[in-house]
Every structure is written in structure tokens, then in C-alpha cells.
Design a protein around this motif. Structure first.
Motif, PDB file in Angstrom:
ATOM      1  N   ARG A 251       0.831  -1.199   0.000  1.00  0.00           N
ATOM      2  CA  ARG A 251       0.000   0.000   0.000  1.00  0.00           C
ATOM      3  C   ARG A 251       0.875   1.262   0.000  1.00  0.00           C
ATOM      4  N   GLY A 252       1.918   1.238   0.805  1.00  0.00           N
ATOM      5  CA  GLY A 252       2.812   2.389   0.854  1.00  0.00           C
ATOM      6  C   GLY A 252       3.485   2.648  -0.481  1.00  0.00           C
TER       7      GLY A 252
ATOM      8  N   GLU B  96       1.053   4.158  -2.955  1.00  0.00           N
ATOM      9  CA  GLU B  96       0.733   5.556  -2.646  1.00  0.00           C
ATOM     10  C   GLU B  96       1.932   6.478  -2.770  1.00  0.00           C
TER      11      GLU B  96
ATOM     12  N   ARG C 121       4.572   6.345  -0.899  1.00  0.00           N
ATOM     13  CA  ARG C 121       5.095   6.612   0.454  1.00  0.00           C
ATOM     14  C   ARG C 121       5.716   5.321   0.990  1.00  0.00           C
TER      15      ARG C 121
END
Length: 281
Positions: free
Chosen positions: A46-47, A50, A52
């Protein structure tokens, strides 16, 4: 000031929450927490999606040894659900493959040279005691981001001994594999892939009798008495599995209807038993 994104991975909720809260108090650190290996991988994915990405994972050496308990952090919690158990060393290796830029540090309750060596071989950049000071942990986090490797001085000699022994074991295994003929190495790669005698015969266009002879020769030259032992030795020597086809070549479709999840005649699916009584099936 560049911020350091840290993911704490521990299935002991109280420890995970306390450590995450302490790290979150640092002005240059962002913290998240996950209570299992699969949850950690989802958080990493997920990071990355995104934009990040995480910089450092702090992974419990005993991850998966107890019940999986959701861990939350002051910064951002990652919820867990019922899922497969993944141990700490396997998670380190998985992160190394999926996101090699992420540094991992293993947090341990006790010194263990063998497990520390396994962690380093899997791709960890450090091994730190769980009861170390926050200042020490932060120094390690910042150090691994400079491509440093951190080990407690008391562990260094033991870890070097373990790594040396592992290298010698690998060298011996490589020497044995090199004694095989090219055809025997092909057969060995098929064995590593989990194929039985009939499936190997179909793949290499040989008779089952010939394949059985090759398999027996492989076991003899490797000095082992079972397919499982041969596969373990091959993996230590770095021998990868033969690439399995998802569909049979044109003109070689198996006769008859094959139910979903059922292996066609002459082939096996991953996880099928390919050894009986210690001998090739």
C-alpha cells in the motif's frame, strides 16, 4: 528534514504499541504497525502504491510463535484478520525479494547466533535486543539506512562461525551437484520442482525406466537416500526448480476430462507426494 518511515511488525500488541508510540515521538520518524507477516506485506504494498514507501522494518524474531494479535500505533494502525502465519525470517526474505530498498532490523528477546545468521542471510541489516534503549534502536535505524550492518558485539563471533559453516556446507553441496551429468542435473531440477518419475519422463521425453535410473544415479552421486534429501541438498547448492508449464504443449493434451485442481495423467501438482518409502515415485 527527511522523515524516516518505520513499520513495526510484532504480534505482541503491548510491545508493538509501546515501541511505535516511542518512535512516533521522534520529530523525523513516521510509524505504522502490523501484527503479522501478511499484514506487513500489505502495508508495504500500500505504501509503495501511494508513493510513500517504508524505509525500515522492525521485525520480531519470534513473529508467528504465538497467537496473532492486531497491533495498533499512534501514527497509523494496520488491522489484521485471520491469515497464514509467517515467521520473522521468512518475512525478512519476502521483503528482500519484493522491496529490496527496504531495510529490515530483527528485534530479539535473546541472543541467538544461528537465528541471527539466518536473518542476515535472508537479507536483514541488523539484529537488536528488544530491551535495548530507544537511543540505541534509533542509532541502528539510521545506521542501516547508511547501508551499515548492526550486530551486538557478543554475537559477532558466533554469527561469523555460523556463516562460515553455512558457506562450507553450500560449497560441499555445490561440488556434489557439479559431479552430475547435464541430464542428471535436468532430472534434479525436475525433482526440486516436485515432479515424480512419470511426470519427469513426460517432460524430458524419456521412458519412466530411464528416468528412474537417472534419479537413482542422482541420489547415489549426492550421497543421499531419499528424494527429499536430494532436494534439500540441491537448494543449498542454489539449484532452482525446472520451469513448469501451466498447459501441456500442443498435441500432448491428456486424454479424458480433468477436473479443476486435478493433475493430468503423468503430471503432478505442487504439493503432491512424489516420494514413497524414501525412493522416487
Amino acid at each position: 528534514m527527511a522523515r524516516i518511515r518505520v513499520l513495526v511488525v510484532d504480534d505482541h500488541r503491548i510491545f508493538a504499541e509501546s515501541l511505535a508510540a516511542a518512535l512516533a515521538a521522534e520529530p523525523d520518524v513516521d510509524v505504522s504497525a502490523a501484527g503479522s507477516g501478511p499484514a506487513a506485506m500489505r502495508c508495504l504494498d500500500r505504501g509503495a502504491a501511494e508513493g510513500r514507501r517504508f524505509d525500515v522494518l522492525l521485525v520480531d524474531a519470534e513473529l508467528g510463535a504465538g497467537p496473532v494479535v492486531p497491533a495498533s500505533a499512534a501514527a497509523r494502525a494496520v488491522p489484521d484478520q485471520a491469515e497464514p502465519v509467517v515467521d520473522g525470517i521468512s518475512l525478512v526474505a519476502g521483503v528482500r525479494r519484493a522491496q529490496p530498498a527496504v531495510r529490515t532490523v530483527v528485534l530479539a528477546e535473546k541472543d541467538d547466533p544461528r537465528r541471527a545468521a539466518l536473518a542476515l542471510q535472508a537479507g536483514a541489516s541488523g539484529w537488536v535486543a528488544k530491551d535495548c534503549s530507544l537511543q540505541r534502536l534509533l542509532a541502528v535505524v539510521r545506521g542501516v539506512l547508511r547501508d551499515e550492518t548492526h550486530l551486538p558485539p557478543a554475537l559477532l563471533t558466533g554469527v561469523l562461525r555460523e556463516l562460515t559453516a553455512a558457506r562450507k556446507h553450500r560449497t560441499d553441496s555445490e561440488r556434489l551437484v557439479e559431479s552430475l551429468t547435464p541430464r542428471e542435473r535436468e532430472v534434479l531440477r525436475c525433482m526440486v520442482a516436485g515432479l515424480g518419475r512419470k511426470a519427469v519422463a513426460e517432460r524430458l521425453f524419456l521412458s519412466p525406466h530411464t528416468v528412474r535410473t537417472h534419479m537413482q544415479n542422482v541420489l547415489g552421486k549426492l550421497g543421499v537416500h531419499s528424494t527429499l534429501a536430494a532436494v534439500a541438498l540441491a537448494r543449498r547448492a542454489g539449484v532452482g526448480p525446472a520451469q513448469l508449464e501451466t498447459d501441456p504443449p500442443p498435441g500432448r493434451e491428456p486424454a479424458g476430462q480433468v477436473l479443476p485442481g486435478q493433475a493430468p495423467p503423468g503430471r503432478v501438482l505442487p504439493g503432491d507426494v512424489v516420494e514413497r518409502g524414501g525412493q522416487p515415485a
